[in-house]
Design a protein around this motif. Structure first.
Motif, PDB file in Angstrom:
ATOM      1  N   ALA A 119       0.839  -1.208   0.000  1.00  0.00           N
ATOM      2  CA  ALA A 119       0.000   0.000   0.000  1.00  0.00           C
ATOM      3  C   ALA A 119       0.873   1.257   0.000  1.00  0.00           C
ATOM      4  CB  ALA A 119      -0.928  -0.007   1.209  1.00  0.00           C
ATOM      5  N   HIS A 120       1.949   1.230   0.748  1.00  0.00           N
ATOM      6  CA  HIS A 120       2.856   2.383   0.777  1.00  0.00           C
ATOM      7  C   HIS A 120       3.610   2.532  -0.536  1.00  0.00           C
ATOM      8  CE1 HIS A 120       2.461   2.033   5.261  1.00  0.00           C
ATOM      9  NE2 HIS A 120       2.265   3.325   5.068  1.00  0.00           N
ATOM     10  N   LEU A 121       3.974   1.411  -1.159  1.00  0.00           N
ATOM     11  CA  LEU A 121       4.723   1.469  -2.418  1.00  0.00           C
ATOM     12  C   LEU A 121       3.932   2.119  -3.548  1.00  0.00           C
ATOM     13  CD1 LEU A 121       6.610  -1.941  -2.501  1.00  0.00           C
ATOM     14  CD2 LEU A 121       7.590   0.336  -2.240  1.00  0.00           C
ATOM     15  N   SER A 122       2.616   2.142  -3.437  1.00  0.00           N
ATOM     16  CA  SER A 122       1.803   2.773  -4.477  1.00  0.00           C
ATOM     17  C   SER A 122       1.867   4.295  -4.411  1.00  0.00           C
ATOM     18  CB  SER A 122       0.349   2.300  -4.384  1.00  0.00           C
ATOM     19  OG  SER A 122      -0.230   2.771  -3.178  1.00  0.00           O
ATOM     20  N   LYS A 123       2.408   4.844  -3.332  1.00  0.00           N
ATOM     21  CA  LYS A 123       2.518   6.295  -3.161  1.00  0.00           C
ATOM     22  C   LYS A 123       3.903   6.762  -3.596  1.00  0.00           C
ATOM     23  CE  LYS A 123      -0.540   5.960   0.771  1.00  0.00           C
ATOM     24  NZ  LYS A 123      -0.607   5.959   2.221  1.00  0.00           N
ATOM     25  N   LYS A 124       3.937   7.676  -4.543  1.00  0.00           N
ATOM     26  CA  LYS A 124       5.216   8.158  -5.077  1.00  0.00           C
ATOM     27  C   LYS A 124       6.086   8.759  -3.984  1.00  0.00           C
ATOM     28  CE  LYS A 124       7.346  10.941  -8.623  1.00  0.00           C
ATOM     29  NZ  LYS A 124       7.183  11.803  -9.776  1.00  0.00           N
ATOM     30  N   SER A 125       5.479   9.501  -3.048  1.00  0.00           N
ATOM     31  CA  SER A 125       6.267  10.132  -1.975  1.00  0.00           C
ATOM     32  C   SER A 125       6.959   9.072  -1.114  1.00  0.00           C
ATOM     33  CB  SER A 125       5.386  11.028  -1.108  1.00  0.00           C
ATOM     34  OG  SER A 125       4.356  10.277  -0.492  1.00  0.00           O
ATOM     35  N   PHE A 126       6.277   7.951  -0.886  1.00  0.00           N
ATOM     36  CA  PHE A 126       6.892   6.878  -0.090  1.00  0.00           C
ATOM     37  C   PHE A 126       8.039   6.229  -0.859  1.00  0.00           C
ATOM     38  CE2 PHE A 126       7.356   2.445   1.199  1.00  0.00           C
ATOM     39  CZ  PHE A 126       7.628   2.608   2.539  1.00  0.00           C
ATOM     40  N   ARG A 127       7.852   6.010  -2.167  1.00  0.00           N
ATOM     41  CA  ARG A 127       8.921   5.407  -2.972  1.00  0.00           C
ATOM     42  C   ARG A 127      10.164   6.294  -2.958  1.00  0.00           C
ATOM     43  NH1 ARG A 127       4.634   4.553  -6.611  1.00  0.00           N
ATOM     44  NH2 ARG A 127       5.575   6.031  -8.083  1.00  0.00           N
ATOM     45  N   LEU A 128       9.969   7.608  -3.034  1.00  0.00           N
ATOM     46  CA  LEU A 128      11.109   8.530  -2.972  1.00  0.00           C
ATOM     47  C   LEU A 128      11.779   8.475  -1.596  1.00  0.00           C
ATOM     48  CD1 LEU A 128       9.574  11.589  -4.858  1.00  0.00           C
ATOM     49  CD2 LEU A 128      11.342  10.026  -5.695  1.00  0.00           C
ATOM     50  N   GLU A 129      10.963   8.422  -0.553  1.00  0.00           N
ATOM     51  CA  GLU A 129      11.485   8.325   0.817  1.00  0.00           C
ATOM     52  C   GLU A 129      12.250   7.009   1.008  1.00  0.00           C
ATOM     53  OE1 GLU A 129       9.443   7.750   5.152  1.00  0.00           O
ATOM     54  OE2 GLU A 129       8.558   9.297   3.860  1.00  0.00           O
ATOM     55  N   LEU A 130      11.710   5.928   0.468  1.00  0.00           N
ATOM     56  CA  LEU A 130      12.358   4.624   0.573  1.00  0.00           C
ATOM     57  C   LEU A 130      13.680   4.620  -0.188  1.00  0.00           C
ATOM     58  CD1 LEU A 130      11.969   1.765   1.731  1.00  0.00           C
ATOM     59  CD2 LEU A 130      10.885   1.147  -0.432  1.00  0.00           C
ATOM     60  N   ASP A 131      13.691   5.231  -1.359  1.00  0.00           N
ATOM     61  CA  ASP A 131      14.915   5.331  -2.142  1.00  0.00           C
ATOM     62  C   ASP A 131      15.986   6.091  -1.359  1.00  0.00           C
ATOM     63  OD1 ASP A 131      16.487   5.048  -4.621  1.00  0.00           O
ATOM     64  OD2 ASP A 131      16.263   7.229  -4.729  1.00  0.00           O
ATOM     65  N   GLU A 132      15.606   7.187  -0.726  1.00  0.00           N
ATOM     66  CA  GLU A 132      16.554   7.957   0.092  1.00  0.00           C
ATOM     67  C   GLU A 132      17.071   7.119   1.261  1.00  0.00           C
ATOM     68  OE1 GLU A 132      14.740  11.628   1.269  1.00  0.00           O
ATOM     69  OE2 GLU A 132      14.532  12.325  -0.793  1.00  0.00           O
TER      70      GLU A 132
END
Length: 70
Positions: free
Chosen positions: A14-27
């Motif tokens: 569910a979190h991976l579907s949010k672009k902001s979370f993907r960017l946060e995870l990448d960081e």
């Protein structure tokens, strides 16, 4: 003999579907890599807890490791 420490992280689909979370995870992954953490395992966790071919995944279990400083 080398000694290691481990970090376990659960990542929700569910979190991976949010672009902001993907960017946060990448960081976070970039920071952990710079801190010496290596991703050694990423495994889907089926929502029905049975490993069938067509089961639905709700989250991923990840394992990171790095060598302990002596």
């Amino acid at each position: 003999m080398k000694k290691f420490e481990y970090k376990f992280v659960m990542i929700s689909i569910a979190h991976l579907s949010k672009k902001s979370f993907r960017l946060e995870l990448d960081e976070a992954f970039q920071k952990w890599g710079n801190d010496g953490w290596e991703l050694v395992k990423m495994e889907p966790i089926p929502s029905d807890h049975i490993m069938f071919r067509d089961s639905k995944t709700d989250e991923f279990f990840t394992v990171f490791k790095r060598e302990k400083a002596e």
